[in-house]
Design an enzyme around this catalytic site. Structure first.
Site, PDB file in Angstrom:
ATOM      1  N   GLU A 107       0.827  -1.211   0.000  1.00  0.00           N
ATOM      2  CA  GLU A 107       0.000   0.000   0.000  1.00  0.00           C
ATOM      3  C   GLU A 107       0.864   1.264   0.000  1.00  0.00           C
ATOM      4  O   GLU A 107       0.575   2.224  -0.721  1.00  0.00           O
ATOM      5  CB  GLU A 107      -0.945   0.013   1.202  1.00  0.00           C
ATOM      6  CG  GLU A 107      -2.034  -1.023   1.132  1.00  0.00           C
ATOM      7  CD  GLU A 107      -3.032  -0.809   0.001  1.00  0.00           C
ATOM      8  OE1 GLU A 107      -3.240   0.358  -0.417  1.00  0.00           O
ATOM      9  OE2 GLU A 107      -3.610  -1.792  -0.473  1.00  0.00           O
ATOM     10  N   ASN A 112       1.050   3.916  -3.086  1.00  0.00           N
ATOM     11  CA  ASN A 112       0.794   5.346  -2.903  1.00  0.00           C
ATOM     12  C   ASN A 112       1.876   6.195  -3.569  1.00  0.00           C
ATOM     13  O   ASN A 112       1.584   7.210  -4.198  1.00  0.00           O
ATOM     14  CB  ASN A 112       0.687   5.705  -1.427  1.00  0.00           C
ATOM     15  CG  ASN A 112      -0.690   5.455  -0.862  1.00  0.00           C
ATOM     16  OD1 ASN A 112      -1.621   5.070  -1.562  1.00  0.00           O
ATOM     17  ND2 ASN A 112      -0.824   5.666   0.438  1.00  0.00           N
ATOM     18  N   ARG A 160      -9.046   4.745  -7.718  1.00  0.00           N
ATOM     19  CA  ARG A 160      -8.384   4.422  -6.464  1.00  0.00           C
ATOM     20  C   ARG A 160      -9.442   4.310  -5.376  1.00  0.00           C
ATOM     21  O   ARG A 160     -10.412   5.064  -5.353  1.00  0.00           O
ATOM     22  CB  ARG A 160      -7.364   5.489  -6.079  1.00  0.00           C
ATOM     23  CG  ARG A 160      -6.352   5.864  -7.145  1.00  0.00           C
ATOM     24  CD  ARG A 160      -5.681   4.737  -7.859  1.00  0.00           C
ATOM     25  NE  ARG A 160      -5.013   3.784  -6.995  1.00  0.00           N
ATOM     26  CZ  ARG A 160      -4.437   2.686  -7.429  1.00  0.00           C
ATOM     27  NH1 ARG A 160      -4.450   2.381  -8.685  1.00  0.00           N
ATOM     28  NH2 ARG A 160      -3.854   1.885  -6.585  1.00  0.00           N
TER      29      ARG A 160
END
Length: 148
Positions: A47, A51, A105
């Site tokens: 994650e 990002n 997203r």
């Protein structure tokens, strides 16, 4: 002195998200984590790297630095970019918030990191980049004793 340290620098591309997952799982294996703990760590790293890939560098490929250390049963991981930074960290941490809705997203990255790690700290400067620091204690609840 830490029992073990790792520092990697790689390009912020989607292909390198799986590279980061593989590297962190191999690295933390020396601390004898459970399969669930390895899964938690890999997910959180995934994650954080995603990002960086999606948000840090507008239409260019920059670098991501992943640092990790093991001190006994304690794992510290930082994911750092030198991208555009996060304007409002509190807003970015809200579930379902995304600055890139056109890219489909989910806006759950920080929420996922916080649910799989014992502690997550985010620092960012507009135009200078973002650093995500994550801590996990394996097998028990205790204060984390390593970090930078």
């Amino acid at each position: 002195m830490y029992n073990n340290e790792m520092l990697l620098k790689f390009k912020a591309t989607s292909e390198n998200e799986s590279f980061a997952r593989i590297c962190i799982s191999a690295f933390v294996a020396s601390a004898n984590p459970t399969m669930d703990e390895i899964g938690d760590i890999k997910t959180a790293v995934s994650e954080a790297v995603t990002n960086c890939v999606v948000h840090a560098y507008d239409n260019e490929v920059g670098d991501i630095e992943m640092y990790a250390c093991i001190n006994g049963d304690n794992i510290y991981i930082s994911i750092t970019d030198k991208g555009i930074g996060i304007e409002d960290i509190n807003k970015a941490k809200e579930p379902f918030y995304t600055s890139k809705p056109s890219k489909e997203r989910s806006g759950m990255g920080f929420t996922v990191m916080e649910s799989f790690m014992d502690e997550v700290k985010i620092s960012s400067q507009k135009g200078k980049g973002t650093k995500v620091e994550m801590y996990k204690s394996l097998g028990k609840d205790q204060n984390i004793a390593c970090g930078v």
